[in-house]
Design a protein around this motif. Structure first.
Motif, PDB file in Angstrom:
ATOM      1  N   VAL A  65       0.841  -1.199   0.000  1.00 56.26           N
ATOM      2  CA  VAL A  65       0.000   0.000   0.000  1.00 56.26           C
ATOM      3  C   VAL A  65       0.876   1.248   0.000  1.00 56.26           C
ATOM      4  O   VAL A  65       2.049   1.207   0.376  1.00 56.26           O
ATOM      5  CB  VAL A  65      -0.941   0.039   1.222  1.00 56.26           C
ATOM      6  CG1 VAL A  65      -1.936  -1.117   1.185  1.00 56.26           C
ATOM      7  CG2 VAL A  65      -0.152   0.036   2.528  1.00 56.26           C
ATOM      8  N   GLY A  66       0.271   2.350  -0.420  1.00 55.57           N
ATOM      9  CA  GLY A  66       0.934   3.645  -0.349  1.00 55.57           C
ATOM     10  C   GLY A  66       0.466   4.374   0.885  1.00 55.57           C
ATOM     11  O   GLY A  66      -0.487   5.155   0.827  1.00 55.57           O
ATOM     12  N   ALA A  67       1.123   4.130   2.017  1.00 53.24           N
ATOM     13  CA  ALA A  67       0.721   4.713   3.301  1.00 53.24           C
ATOM     14  C   ALA A  67       1.471   6.010   3.565  1.00 53.24           C
ATOM     15  O   ALA A  67       2.678   6.103   3.298  1.00 53.24           O
ATOM     16  CB  ALA A  67       0.975   3.718   4.426  1.00 53.24           C
ATOM     17  N   TYR A  68       0.784   6.990   4.115  1.00 56.87           N
ATOM     18  CA  TYR A  68       1.442   8.232   4.513  1.00 56.87           C
ATOM     19  C   TYR A  68       2.343   7.936   5.706  1.00 56.87           C
ATOM     20  O   TYR A  68       1.877   7.416   6.730  1.00 56.87           O
ATOM     21  CB  TYR A  68       0.405   9.289   4.869  1.00 56.87           C
ATOM     22  CG  TYR A  68       1.001  10.598   5.339  1.00 56.87           C
ATOM     23  CD1 TYR A  68       1.872  11.318   4.522  1.00 56.87           C
ATOM     24  CD2 TYR A  68       0.705  11.115   6.600  1.00 56.87           C
ATOM     25  CE1 TYR A  68       2.424  12.517   4.943  1.00 56.87           C
ATOM     26  CE2 TYR A  68       1.253  12.313   7.026  1.00 56.87           C
ATOM     27  CZ  TYR A  68       2.116  13.008   6.194  1.00 56.87           C
ATOM     28  OH  TYR A  68       2.666  14.197   6.624  1.00 56.87           O
ATOM     29  N   PRO A  69       3.647   8.255   5.619  1.00 58.18           N
ATOM     30  CA  PRO A  69       4.592   7.789   6.644  1.00 58.18           C
ATOM     31  C   PRO A  69       4.718   8.670   7.875  1.00 58.18           C
ATOM     32  O   PRO A  69       5.415   8.307   8.824  1.00 58.18           O
ATOM     33  CB  PRO A  69       5.918   7.767   5.871  1.00 58.18           C
ATOM     34  CG  PRO A  69       5.783   8.883   4.876  1.00 58.18           C
ATOM     35  CD  PRO A  69       4.331   8.880   4.473  1.00 58.18           C
ATOM     36  N   GLN A  70       4.063   9.833   7.899  1.00 52.67           N
ATOM     37  CA  GLN A  70       4.213  10.762   9.013  1.00 52.67           C
ATOM     38  C   GLN A  70       2.995  10.732   9.940  1.00 52.67           C
ATOM     39  O   GLN A  70       1.929  10.221   9.590  1.00 52.67           O
ATOM     40  CB  GLN A  70       4.416  12.186   8.480  1.00 52.67           C
ATOM     41  CG  GLN A  70       5.539  12.329   7.477  1.00 52.67           C
ATOM     42  CD  GLN A  70       6.902  12.048   8.053  1.00 52.67           C
ATOM     43  OE1 GLN A  70       7.144  12.305   9.230  1.00 52.67           O
ATOM     44  NE2 GLN A  70       7.806  11.521   7.234  1.00 52.67           N
ATOM     45  N   ALA A  71       3.163  11.307  11.101  1.00 49.54           N
ATOM     46  CA  ALA A  71       2.051  11.399  12.053  1.00 49.54           C
ATOM     47  C   ALA A  71       1.042  12.448  11.585  1.00 49.54           C
ATOM     48  O   ALA A  71       1.411  13.460  10.974  1.00 49.54           O
ATOM     49  CB  ALA A  71       2.578  11.766  13.440  1.00 49.54           C
ATOM     50  N   LEU A  72      -0.212  12.193  11.882  1.00 46.34           N
ATOM     51  CA  LEU A  72      -1.272  13.138  11.552  1.00 46.34           C
ATOM     52  C   LEU A  72      -1.612  13.989  12.770  1.00 46.34           C
ATOM     53  O   LEU A  72      -1.366  13.585  13.914  1.00 46.34           O
ATOM     54  CB  LEU A  72      -2.531  12.402  11.093  1.00 46.34           C
ATOM     55  CG  LEU A  72      -2.419  11.570   9.821  1.00 46.34           C
ATOM     56  CD1 LEU A  72      -3.748  10.894   9.516  1.00 46.34           C
ATOM     57  CD2 LEU A  72      -1.982  12.421   8.647  1.00 46.34           C
ATOM     58  N   SER A  73      -2.169  15.135  12.517  1.00 43.76           N
ATOM     59  CA  SER A  73      -2.596  16.009  13.602  1.00 43.76           C
ATOM     60  C   SER A  73      -3.630  15.306  14.474  1.00 43.76           C
ATOM     61  O   SER A  73      -4.533  14.629  13.974  1.00 43.76           O
ATOM     62  CB  SER A  73      -3.194  17.296  13.031  1.00 43.76           C
ATOM     63  OG  SER A  73      -3.782  18.072  14.055  1.00 43.76           O
ATOM     64  N   SER A  74      -3.479  15.443  15.772  1.00 44.12           N
ATOM     65  CA  SER A  74      -4.471  14.889  16.704  1.00 44.12           C
ATOM     66  C   SER A  74      -5.376  15.974  17.254  1.00 44.12           C
ATOM     67  O   SER A  74      -6.251  15.709  18.075  1.00 44.12           O
ATOM     68  CB  SER A  74      -3.755  14.187  17.866  1.00 44.12           C
ATOM     69  OG  SER A  74      -2.898  15.095  18.550  1.00 44.12           O
ATOM     70  N   ASP A  75      -5.157  17.197  16.792  1.00 38.85           N
ATOM     71  CA  ASP A  75      -5.902  18.349  17.301  1.00 38.85           C
ATOM     72  C   ASP A  75      -7.161  18.574  16.475  1.00 38.85           C
ATOM     73  O   ASP A  75      -7.176  19.388  15.545  1.00 38.85           O
ATOM     74  CB  ASP A  75      -5.004  19.589  17.282  1.00 38.85           C
ATOM     75  CG  ASP A  75      -5.681  20.800  17.910  1.00 38.85           C
ATOM     76  OD1 ASP A  75      -6.648  20.602  18.658  1.00 38.85           O
ATOM     77  OD2 ASP A  75      -5.249  21.940  17.636  1.00 38.85           O
ATOM     78  N   VAL A  76      -8.228  17.838  16.795  1.00 38.11           N
ATOM     79  CA  VAL A  76      -9.517  18.036  16.139  1.00 38.11           C
ATOM     80  C   VAL A  76     -10.352  18.944  17.035  1.00 38.11           C
ATOM     81  O   VAL A  76     -10.638  18.595  18.185  1.00 38.11           O
ATOM     82  CB  VAL A  76     -10.253  16.705  15.913  1.00 38.11           C
ATOM     83  CG1 VAL A  76     -11.630  16.943  15.298  1.00 38.11           C
ATOM     84  CG2 VAL A  76      -9.417  15.791  15.020  1.00 38.11           C
ATOM     85  N   PRO A  77     -10.726  20.131  16.554  1.00 39.70           N
ATOM     86  CA  PRO A  77     -11.497  21.060  17.389  1.00 39.70           C
ATOM     87  C   PRO A  77     -12.755  20.420  17.955  1.00 39.70           C
ATOM     88  O   PRO A  77     -13.352  19.523  17.344  1.00 39.70           O
ATOM     89  CB  PRO A  77     -11.844  22.195  16.409  1.00 39.70           C
ATOM     90  CG  PRO A  77     -10.776  22.122  15.363  1.00 39.70           C
ATOM     91  CD  PRO A  77     -10.460  20.671  15.222  1.00 39.70           C
ATOM     92  N   ALA A  78     -13.160  20.880  19.128  1.00 39.28           N
ATOM     93  CA  ALA A  78     -14.303  20.290  19.826  1.00 39.28           C
ATOM     94  C   ALA A  78     -15.559  20.292  18.975  1.00 39.28           C
ATOM     95  O   ALA A  78     -16.339  19.326  18.993  1.00 39.28           O
ATOM     96  CB  ALA A  78     -14.542  21.040  21.134  1.00 39.28           C
ATOM     97  N   GLU A  79     -15.750  21.354  18.199  1.00 36.62           N
ATOM     98  CA  GLU A  79     -16.967  21.452  17.386  1.00 36.62           C
ATOM     99  C   GLU A  79     -16.972  20.478  16.218  1.00 36.62           C
ATOM    100  O   GLU A  79     -18.014  20.299  15.561  1.00 36.62           O
ATOM    101  CB  GLU A  79     -17.153  22.884  16.875  1.00 36.62           C
ATOM    102  CG  GLU A  79     -16.103  23.370  15.896  1.00 36.62           C
ATOM    103  CD  GLU A  79     -14.895  24.007  16.576  1.00 36.62           C
ATOM    104  OE1 GLU A  79     -14.144  24.727  15.893  1.00 36.62           O
ATOM    105  OE2 GLU A  79     -14.721  23.787  17.793  1.00 36.62           O
ATOM    106  N   LEU A  80     -15.833  19.829  15.943  1.00 33.84           N
ATOM    107  CA  LEU A  80     -15.764  18.870  14.839  1.00 33.84           C
ATOM    108  C   LEU A  80     -15.695  17.422  15.323  1.00 33.84           C
ATOM    109  O   LEU A  80     -15.537  16.514  14.506  1.00 33.84           O
ATOM    110  CB  LEU A  80     -14.538  19.160  13.966  1.00 33.84           C
ATOM    111  CG  LEU A  80     -14.431  20.563  13.362  1.00 33.84           C
ATOM    112  CD1 LEU A  80     -13.191  20.649  12.480  1.00 33.84           C
ATOM    113  CD2 LEU A  80     -15.674  20.935  12.582  1.00 33.84           C
ATOM    114  N   GLN A  81     -15.814  17.196  16.624  1.00 36.57           N
ATOM    115  CA  GLN A  81     -15.615  15.859  17.170  1.00 36.57           C
ATOM    116  C   GLN A  81     -16.604  14.843  16.603  1.00 36.57           C
ATOM    117  O   GLN A  81     -16.253  13.679  16.407  1.00 36.57           O
ATOM    118  CB  GLN A  81     -15.713  15.896  18.694  1.00 36.57           C
ATOM    119  CG  GLN A  81     -14.499  16.519  19.376  1.00 36.57           C
ATOM    120  CD  GLN A  81     -13.220  15.737  19.126  1.00 36.57           C
ATOM    121  OE1 GLN A  81     -13.230  14.519  19.011  1.00 36.57           O
ATOM    122  NE2 GLN A  81     -12.093  16.448  19.043  1.00 36.57           N
TER     123      GLN A  81
END
Length: 409
Positions: A65-81
C-alpha cells in the motif's frame, strides 16, 4: 524490451483560452511521497519504492500500500468531534500547511463567498470498521456514529473549521472524485458563485476498500507496474491534497477540465477508451490548446490490464503523431482513490513550477502492445514546458482530464 526514448512535443505556440482559467493560490499534499514538494520530487525522480507491506488490512496475508509515513494532527477542534476521523485529521494536517496563507488571502472576501468542494470515496469509515464488526457479531451495543463516515461530513467540517459560509459539498465518484472537485470549484468561480474555493481530495486506507478490490481480484501481488508486461492489479494508497482557487492569476493555473461518462460497465472501462479520449479532447478544446502543447501527461495508469490498455488507446487517438512525455505515478503513491486526482494534479503543479524534472515511470518491462509511447525514463526535463494534463478515470466510466498551465513569465 524495446528502448523507450522520451520525446518532447513541438509546441504550436498557440495562445491558450484563459477566460475560464483560475489560479492555484496555495496548495499542499500528503501521500506516500512525503509531506512537502521537495520530498515529492525526490521520490518521483528516484527508483526506490515508497510503498510498504501491511498485514493488518486483509486477513491472512500481506499487501502493498501507499501509506502516509508521518504522524497526523491529533488536534480536532471540539466542534468537529462528531465528524472526527482519520480522514478528517488527514485533511486538517494538509490544511495546516497552508492555513495561515489561506486565512490571510480570503480575509478580503465575504464569508458567504468562500466555498469548499472536496472529493473522497472512503470518508471516515475506517474509524467505524471495528465498531460495525462488533455490532454485526452482536458483541457490542455501542451506537455507531455514522456522521464521521458520511460523504458530506468532510467538506462541512472543513467549512466549519475555517468559519466560511458559502457552498460546501463533497463529490464521490470513486477515482475521479478529487479531479471533479477541482473542476467544480473552477465552475463556482466562473459562475460568480464564489470568490475563492478550497478544493481537493482526501482518502485514507481502510479494510473495506482493500477487501473490496481484493474480491474483484484487482490487487497486485507486488508493487504495481502500470502498462507493464506482468501487471496484475493495483496498490491502494492514501493521500490528502488541497488547493485554494480564485480568479486571480497565479504561477500555475487550472486552465480547463474535460469530462465524460462511459456508462459502459459498473467497474470496467470502455475497452476502446472512447470516454477517456473524449475527456482529454474536451479539456484541450476548453483550454484552446492542441495535443502538441502538452509537455507532460500524468496517466491514470492503474496497472490493471483493462484500464492501461484502454488508456493507451485513448492517448493514441488524441495525441496523434505527438511525442508527449508520460508516466503513471501510482507505483509510487498507490492508487489513492478519491484523492488520486488531487495528488496527481499537485505533482503536475510542482513539475510546472520547478521546470527541471518529470516523474519517472516504473523501470520494469513494458507490455509490448503498449510500449510505443514516450514513457519518462529520464527524470530530467529536456526543455521548459507550459502545460500538463492529468487523467482520472473511475468506476462506471466517470472520466475527467485536467490541464494545468504556467502562464506567467
Amino acid at each position: 524490451m524495446p528502448e523507450q526514448i522520451m520525446g518532447t512535443p513541438m509546441s504550436t505556440d498557440q495562445q491558450p483560452n484563459l477566460s475560464s482559467a483560475v489560479g492555484i493560490q496555495f496548495s499542499a499534499a500528503l501521500s506516500a511521497l512525503g509531506q512537502d514538494a521537495a520530498a515529492l520530487q525526490n521520490a518521483l525522480t528516484q527508483d526506490e519504492s515508497t510503498l510498504s507491506a501491511r498485514t493488518d488490512l486483509i486477513a491472512g496475508r500481506s499487501v502493498w500500500v501507499g501509506a502516509y509515513p508521518q504522524a497526523l494532527s491529533s488536534d480536532v477542534p471540539a466542534e468537529l468531534q462528531d465528524a472526527g476521523s482519520r480522514n478528517l485529521r488527514f485533511a486538517l494536517t494538509a490544511l495546516a500547511k497552508i492555513e495561515a496563507d489561506v486565512r490571510a488571502y480570503t480575509a478580503q472576501f465575504p464569508k458567504q463567498r468562500l466555498a469548499v468542494v472536496i472529493g473522497t470515496s472512503t470518508s471516515g469509515i475506517a474509524d467505524n470498521e471495528s465498531m460495525l464488526k462488533a455490532r454485526f457479531q452482536q458483541q457490542s451495543s455501542t451506537p455507531v456514529l455514522h456522521q464521521k463516515q458520511e460523504m458530506g461530513s468532510l467538506a462541512k467540517a472543513l467549512q466549519a473549521h475555517l468559519g466560511w459560509e458559502g457552498a460546501a459539498y463533497t463529490i464521490s465518484t470513486a477515482c475521479s472524485s478529487a479531479a471533479k472537485a477541482m473542476a467544480a470549484g473552477q465552475r463556482l468561480l466562473n459562475a460568480d458563485l464564489a470568490d475563492a474555493v478550497l478544493v481537493g481530495g482526501v482518502d485514507t486506507l481502510c479494510k473495506l476498500t482493500l477487501n473490496g478490490f481484493d474480491s474483484l481480484e484487482s490487487l497486485s501481488s507486488s508493487i504495481c507496474q502500470p502498462c507493464g508486461a506482468s501487471r496484475d492489479g493495483i496498490n491502494i494508497g492514501e493521500a490528502a491534497g488541497l488547493f485554494l482557487l480564485s480568479k486571480a492569476p497565479a504561477p500555475v493555473m487550472l486552465l480547463s477540465s474535460g469530462e465524460s461518462m462511459d456508462a459502459w460497465h459498473i467497474s470496467a472501462p470502455h475497452p476502446e477508451g472512447q470516454g477517456a479520449a473524449e475527456a482529454m479532447q474536451q479539456a484541450l478544446n476548453a483550454a484552446g490548446l492542441s495535443a502538441a502543447d502538452i509537455g507532460y501527461l500524468n496517466l491514470h495508469g492503474t496497472s490493471t490490464p483493462q484500464n492501461d490498455a484502454m488508456e493507451i488507446k485513448a492517448v493514441q487517438s488524441v495525441f496523434v503523431d505527438v511525442h508527449v512525455p508520460l508516466s503513471s505515478t501510482k507505483h509510487k503513491t498507490g492508487h489513492c482513490l478519491g484523492a488520486a486526482g488531487a495528488i496527481e494534479a499537485y505533482i503536475c503543479q510542482q513539475v510546472l513550477l520547478d521546470q527541471s524534472w518529470l516523474p519517472l515511470h516504473h523501470a520494469g518491462e513494458l507490455d509490448s502492445a503498449l510500449a510505443d509511447q514516450h514513457y519518462v525514463r529520464d527524470s530530467r526535463l529536456p526543455q521548459p514546458m507550459r502545460y500538463a494534463m492529468s487523467n482520472s478515470f473511475a468506476f462506471g466510466g466517470s472520466n475527467i482530464s485536467l490541464i494545468l498551465g504556467r502562464v506567467l513569465p
